[in-house]
Design a protein around this motif. Sequence first.
Motif, mmCIF file in Angstrom:
data_model
loop_
_atom_site.group_PDB
_atom_site.id
_atom_site.type_symbol
_atom_site.label_atom_id
_atom_site.label_comp_id
_atom_site.label_asym_id
_atom_site.label_seq_id
_atom_site.Cartn_x
_atom_site.Cartn_y
_atom_site.Cartn_z
ATOM 1 N N LEU A 1 0.985 -1.105 0.048
ATOM 2 C CA LEU A 1 0.366 -0.015 0.320
ATOM 3 C C LEU A 1 0.721 1.419 -0.262
ATOM 4 O O LEU A 1 0.258 2.449 -0.098
ATOM 5 C CB LEU A 1 -1.002 0.277 1.199
ATOM 6 C CG LEU A 1 -1.728 -1.269 0.920
ATOM 7 C CD1 LEU A 1 -2.732 -1.364 2.521
ATOM 8 C CD2 LEU A 1 -3.113 -1.128 0.272
ATOM 9 N N ALA B 1 -4.545 4.194 4.911
ATOM 10 C CA ALA B 1 -3.908 5.332 3.868
ATOM 11 C C ALA B 1 -4.996 5.999 3.497
ATOM 12 O O ALA B 1 -6.489 5.949 3.724
ATOM 13 C CB ALA B 1 -3.376 4.493 2.543
ATOM 14 N N ASP B 2 -5.749 6.982 2.709
ATOM 15 C CA ASP B 2 -6.097 7.447 1.200
ATOM 16 C C ASP B 2 -7.167 7.647 3.009
ATOM 17 O O ASP B 2 -8.373 7.441 2.532
ATOM 18 C CB ASP B 2 -6.524 6.434 0.169
ATOM 19 C CG ASP B 2 -7.297 7.789 -0.844
ATOM 20 O OD1 ASP B 2 -7.176 8.952 -0.374
ATOM 21 O OD2 ASP B 2 -8.498 6.832 -1.332
ATOM 22 N N LEU C 1 -0.742 4.487 -1.640
ATOM 23 C CA LEU C 1 -1.442 5.173 -2.169
ATOM 24 C C LEU C 1 -0.923 6.715 -0.563
ATOM 25 O O LEU C 1 0.059 6.520 0.219
ATOM 26 C CB LEU C 1 -2.495 4.176 -0.884
ATOM 27 C CG LEU C 1 -3.129 3.388 -1.556
ATOM 28 C CD1 LEU C 1 -3.714 2.694 -0.714
ATOM 29 C CD2 LEU C 1 -3.919 3.661 -2.348
ATOM 30 N N ALA D 1 -8.561 2.941 -3.583
ATOM 31 C CA ALA D 1 -7.681 2.929 -3.059
ATOM 32 C C ALA D 1 -8.401 2.410 -1.704
ATOM 33 O O ALA D 1 -7.359 1.300 -1.339
ATOM 34 C CB ALA D 1 -7.403 4.438 -1.764
ATOM 35 N N GLU E 1 -7.898 -1.790 -2.523
ATOM 36 C CA GLU E 1 -6.367 -1.814 -2.650
ATOM 37 C C GLU E 1 -6.488 -2.279 -0.800
ATOM 38 O O GLU E 1 -5.718 -3.063 -0.692
ATOM 39 C CB GLU E 1 -5.464 -0.401 -3.210
ATOM 40 C CG GLU E 1 -5.420 -1.104 -4.227
ATOM 41 C CD GLU E 1 -4.644 0.083 -4.882
ATOM 42 O OE1 GLU E 1 -3.144 -0.389 -4.719
ATOM 43 O OE2 GLU E 1 -4.898 0.848 -5.834
#
Length: 172
Positions: free
Chosen positions: A21, A47-48, A24, A163, A166
């Motif tokens: 990841l 993340a994101d 990201l 994202a 993912e």
Amino acid sequence: MTILARRIAPAPDPADAAARLAHLPWLMWLDSSADPDHLGRWSYLVADPSLMVRGEGSRTWLRQRGQSLWTETEGDVLAVLHRLLGERNTPSPAEGPPFIGGAVGYLAYDWGRVLERRGRATYDDLGLPDALFGVYDRVLAWDHAKRECWLVEEAGQGGQREAGREIGRAHV
């Protein structure tokens, strides 16, 4: 808001998931796996973020996912986070991790001048914001005591952004 938490089996290695990841935006890994008996049971990977919150002194700006411009908002960064997270106040599921999303970031030492009402240092040696937080709606969480991994997300968020997909696939 409804939170969904599901076990991922087999549990992926946290370092491998973080590596998958790494591309990201605003990836954060809160790792307590070095000594789970003494330092902590849970590790988290996010993340994101759906929202970024940036503070300079008593001024605060917000930036939504997918936007490039920051918008100033009323209140210092902690007051803004309190308001934003209060809107998301959701109990953790009966089983699963205690952290199910929310704010992850930092308050720099210099942000203390907001509390102490002191002046700004004459030289900014790093050029970083006094405070920067992401508000995350999806979490990979590892329970080191039980050797389990959980994917936690808001209901209705699944599969709606690349994202997020993912993060959910980081265990594959």
